[in-house]
Design an enzyme around this catalytic site. Structure first.
Site, mmCIF file in Angstrom:
data_model
loop_
_atom_site.group_PDB
_atom_site.id
_atom_site.type_symbol
_atom_site.label_atom_id
_atom_site.label_comp_id
_atom_site.label_asym_id
_atom_site.label_seq_id
_atom_site.Cartn_x
_atom_site.Cartn_y
_atom_site.Cartn_z
ATOM 1 N N ASP A 17 0.866 -1.161 0.000
ATOM 2 C CA ASP A 17 0.000 0.000 0.000
ATOM 3 C C ASP A 17 0.913 1.225 0.000
ATOM 4 O O ASP A 17 2.114 1.119 0.299
ATOM 5 C CB ASP A 17 -0.884 -0.051 1.252
ATOM 6 C CG ASP A 17 -1.780 1.153 1.374
ATOM 7 O OD1 ASP A 17 -2.413 1.530 0.372
ATOM 8 O OD2 ASP A 17 -1.837 1.726 2.471
ATOM 9 N N ASP A 19 -0.132 5.151 0.956
ATOM 10 C CA ASP A 19 -0.364 6.086 2.061
ATOM 11 C C ASP A 19 -0.484 5.334 3.386
ATOM 12 O O ASP A 19 -1.295 4.414 3.518
ATOM 13 C CB ASP A 19 -1.651 6.873 1.811
ATOM 14 C CG ASP A 19 -1.590 7.673 0.524
ATOM 15 O OD1 ASP A 19 -0.640 8.439 0.352
ATOM 16 O OD2 ASP A 19 -2.500 7.521 -0.311
ATOM 17 N N ASP A 175 -1.592 -0.931 5.857
ATOM 18 C CA ASP A 175 -1.924 -0.424 7.190
ATOM 19 C C ASP A 175 -3.430 -0.388 7.454
ATOM 20 O O ASP A 175 -3.868 0.176 8.457
ATOM 21 C CB ASP A 175 -1.363 0.997 7.373
ATOM 22 C CG ASP A 175 -2.096 2.031 6.523
ATOM 23 O OD1 ASP A 175 -2.302 1.754 5.325
ATOM 24 O OD2 ASP A 175 -2.457 3.096 7.047
#
Length: 228
Positions: A17, A19, A175
């Site tokens: 991922d 961001d 995240d």
């Protein structure tokens, strides 16, 4: 753990991922929202509050910034947010501490790495170019590259296809719970990282990732990565 004299190696393909996993992009988004507020002669947004919502996308940013608006009103401001965000892109953000070393360790081991994000592809490509990653990032899939985005497995499956590998040869790192859900559905192992952006009450322990990491430096150790 490896036995004998053969040292453990990183997975052949690591997908990330963007961001909240590789990049602390919240400062760019805070600056964007504050420009929107300043244009309306309103006080700045609280950065700590906004950070929790960064992984949820542009509509979530607008919703936090303008909580009084209904869904239609928020949707109407998304194009303005995206235009201003592109102007702020990379001006305030930075890699999380340890990410640069982790990516270099993967490359030194002969592994390939890429990015699968829900950020619009044109914005993700701007980020990759700004970080001088265009020659290093083996694959880039954005949230609008294909008809589905995470938590649907299609973006991860297409990333593996582009790289000519089986999903089981990849590990996905993110995240957000949807990262773990997408990886599981795609047949990839997953690592949930805890340094990114989460809402109050979100508990990565409940996501059932194959592994967890609290700092990017932890992923410098090949044994921290889940095995087939």
């Amino acid at each position: 753990m490896a036995t004998g004299s053969t040292p453990p190696r990183f997975p052949r393909v690591a997908l990330f991922d963007l961001d909240g996993t590789l990049l602390d992009s919240a400062p760019d988004m805070v600056a964007t929202c504050n420009r929107m507020l300043a244009a309306r002669e309103r006080a700045p947004v609280e950065a700590a509050m906004l950070r929790q919502h960064v992984s949820k996308g542009a509509r979530a940013m607008v919703a936090v910034t303008f909580p009084e608006l209904d869904e239609a009103g928020r949707d109407a401001l998304v194009p303005e947010f995206l235009q201003l965000y592109r102007e702020e892109l990379g001006r305030h953000s930075a890699l999380f501490d340890g990410v640069a070393e982790m990516l270099r360790a993967l490359e030194d081991d002969g592994a390939r790495w890429g990015i699968v994000t829900n950020k619009a592809e044109y914005l993700a490509r701007d980020v990759v170019a700004g970080l001088e990653w265009r020659q290093r990032c083996a694959v880039l899939v954005g949230g609008d590259t294909y008809p589905e985005k995470k938590p649907h497995p299609l973006p991860l499956l297409e990333a593996a296809r582009q790289l000519g590998v089986e999903p089981c040869d990849c590990v996905y790192v993110g995240d957000d719970e949807r990262d773990v859900v997408a990886a599981r559905a795609a047949g990839m192992r997953s690592i949930a990282v805890t340094w990114g952006y989460r809402l109050d009450g979100e508990d990565p322990e409940t996501w059932q990732a194959d592994a967890m990491a609290t700092l990017p430096h932890a992923l410098l150790d090949p044994t921290a990565w889940p095995r087939p």
